[in-house]
Scaffold this motif. Structure first.
Motif, PDB file in Angstrom:
ATOM      1  N   SER A  62      -1.921   7.780 -14.197  1.00  0.00           N
ATOM      2  CA  SER A  62      -2.418   7.781 -12.696  1.00  0.00           C
ATOM      3  C   SER A  62      -1.347   6.763 -12.011  1.00  0.00           C
ATOM      4  O   SER A  62      -1.636   6.138 -10.929  1.00  0.00           O
ATOM      5  N   ILE A 122      -7.017   8.523  -0.371  1.00  0.00           N
ATOM      6  CA  ILE A 122      -7.363   7.278  -1.094  1.00  0.00           C
ATOM      7  C   ILE A 122      -8.560   6.490  -0.543  1.00  0.00           C
ATOM      8  O   ILE A 122      -9.498   6.066  -1.308  1.00  0.00           O
ATOM      9  N   LEU A 143      -0.174   7.486  -5.913  1.00  0.00           N
ATOM     10  CA  LEU A 143      -0.056   6.807  -4.440  1.00  0.00           C
ATOM     11  C   LEU A 143       0.945   7.674  -3.656  1.00  0.00           C
ATOM     12  O   LEU A 143       1.978   7.784  -4.092  1.00  0.00           O
ATOM     13  N   VAL A 176      -3.975   4.455  -9.522  1.00  0.00           N
ATOM     14  CA  VAL A 176      -4.271   5.389  -8.855  1.00  0.00           C
ATOM     15  C   VAL A 176      -2.994   5.981  -8.328  1.00  0.00           C
ATOM     16  O   VAL A 176      -1.878   5.251  -7.959  1.00  0.00           O
ATOM     17  N   CYS A 192      -3.141  -0.094  -3.540  1.00  0.00           N
ATOM     18  CA  CYS A 192      -3.326   1.247  -2.892  1.00  0.00           C
ATOM     19  C   CYS A 192      -4.396   1.126  -1.589  1.00  0.00           C
ATOM     20  O   CYS A 192      -4.337   1.611  -0.486  1.00  0.00           O
ATOM     21  N   ASP A 222      -3.905  10.516  -3.111  1.00  0.00           N
ATOM     22  CA  ASP A 222      -3.598  10.615  -4.388  1.00  0.00           C
ATOM     23  C   ASP A 222      -2.869  11.858  -4.614  1.00  0.00           C
ATOM     24  O   ASP A 222      -2.371  11.999  -5.789  1.00  0.00           O
ATOM     25  N   ARG A 263     -11.584   7.311  -2.351  1.00  0.00           N
ATOM     26  CA  ARG A 263     -11.699   7.359  -3.848  1.00  0.00           C
ATOM     27  C   ARG A 263     -12.389   5.769  -3.967  1.00  0.00           C
ATOM     28  O   ARG A 263     -12.143   5.049  -3.410  1.00  0.00           O
TER      29      ARG A 263
END
Ligand SMILES: O=P(O)(O)OC[C@H]1O[C@](O)(COP(=O)(O)O)[C@@H](O)[C@@H]1O
Ligand SMILES: [Mg+2]
Ligand SMILES: [Mg+2]
Length: 320
Positions: free
Chosen positions: A257, A287, A301, A299, A266, A282, A290
């Protein structure tokens, strides 16, 4: 150390958040002072430990974390979550907010005199620490960063546009210089750590290949590349003159990730960028839609100029 700062144009800041923002600003002025003294202030880049993520902790990472935590204690922040601490701390009994922080972003640039920063995200606090942070990023009520560069700036959003303040160090004042920052819709600049190329997924490789092909490729234009190694500095460049930034997931163990953490990197960067008319995903999903499943969860980015971020999404869609 002093703990005073003034943020000019307070009418643009929700009244209830002003004391918290002011405390962040006061600490940031002291952090900027420490950074400006460089080696005169001791070995700021000395390794002093390791954080939960397995990252080396430098002396300045720990110092900045201690300074922010101490200044926020007993104020309006009930839950304090930091990159440098495994679990969130309770910093007041009744505070209304939950604040997540990357106290010092861009640690690998501490000893080379390159811009570094602080990133923060604020939610309304819930009864428990984890539930206060592990929720959709769209529920943030503020997100922002302080950039310690040739000038120290505060960039912040409360969900109604992205504001930029510049520090007047002599007066300890952050002065408003832009009320509605706008990310240009497109640009020629991309930012990615190209040393990871052999680990990239197909859509990421296809997008970067298209940039590298310049006017002979599908974009029909020449591109330029930048990689500072400080997320805050990359964000500030992109907010100012556009471009796209990618820290995708890749095939290295532990990097499925990517490298950047959802809660204190993020999510706030995505809020600042989207409030300035840019996009942050993502690779496919925004984002802001999420939610992290752990305080230090990573995550992928991709953020920046809306058209460029859309092109990356298109590559991901084509690949499915
Ligand atoms: O080491 P790499 O792959 O160039 O990664 C750089 C990225 O890592 C970071 O330094 C991570 O942040 P920290 O310094 O807060 O750990 C980002 O600022 C930057 O974008
Ligand atoms: Mg960081
Ligand atoms: Mg950090």
């Amino acid at each position: 150390m002093t703990t005073q700062a003034t943020v000019i144009a307070p009418d643009l800041i929700p009244e209830a958040l002003y004391p918290t923002l002011n405390a962040l600003c006061a600490v940031s002025i002291d952090v900027a002072g420490v950074i400006a003294r460089g080696a005169l202030g001791g070995a700021l880049a000395a390794q002093v430990g390791e954080n939960t993520d397995g990252d080396q902790q430098k002396a300045l990472d720990v110092m900045a974390d201690e300074m922010f935590e101490a200044a926020l204690r007993g104020g309006d922040v009930r839950w304090y979550a930091s990159e440098e601490q495994e679990a969130a701390l309770q910093t007041s009994e009744t505070g209304r907010y939950a604040l997540a922080i990357d106290p010092l972003d861009g640690s690998s640039n501490i000893d080379v005199n390159v811009s570094i920063g602080t990133i923060f995200s604020i939610f309304e606090a819930k009864d428990g620490a984890e539930e206060s942070f592990l929720r959709p990023a769209s529920e943030q009520i503020a997100g922002g960063y302080i950039l310690y560069g040739p000038a120290t700036c505060l960039v912040v959003t409360f969900g109604n546009g992205t504001l930029q303040y510049v520090l007047d160090p002599a007066k300890r004042e952050f002065v408003l210089v832009e009320q509605a920052m706008q990310v240009p819709q497109t640009s020629k600049e991309f930012a990615i750590n190209a040393s990871n190329e052999r680990h990239w997924t197909k859509p990421v490789k296809a997008y970067i290949d298209a940039c590298l092909a310049g006017k002979d490729g599908p974009t029909g234009m020449e591109h330029n590349m930048r990689w500072v190694g400080s997320l805050v500095a990359e964000t500030h460049r992109i907010l100012t003159r556009g471009g796209v930034f990618l820290y995708p997931g890749d095939s290295r163990p532990g990097y499925e990730s990517g490298r950047l953490r959802m809660v204190y990197e993020c999510a706030p960067i995505a809020m600042v960028i989207e409030q300035a008319g840019g996009k942050a995903t993502d690779g496919a999903t925004p984002i802001l839609e999420r939610q992290a499943d752990g305080l230090h969860a990573r995550v992928p980015l991709v953020f920046g100029s809306a058209e460029m971020v859309q092109q990356v999404t298109d590559q991901h869609v084509m690949d499915h």
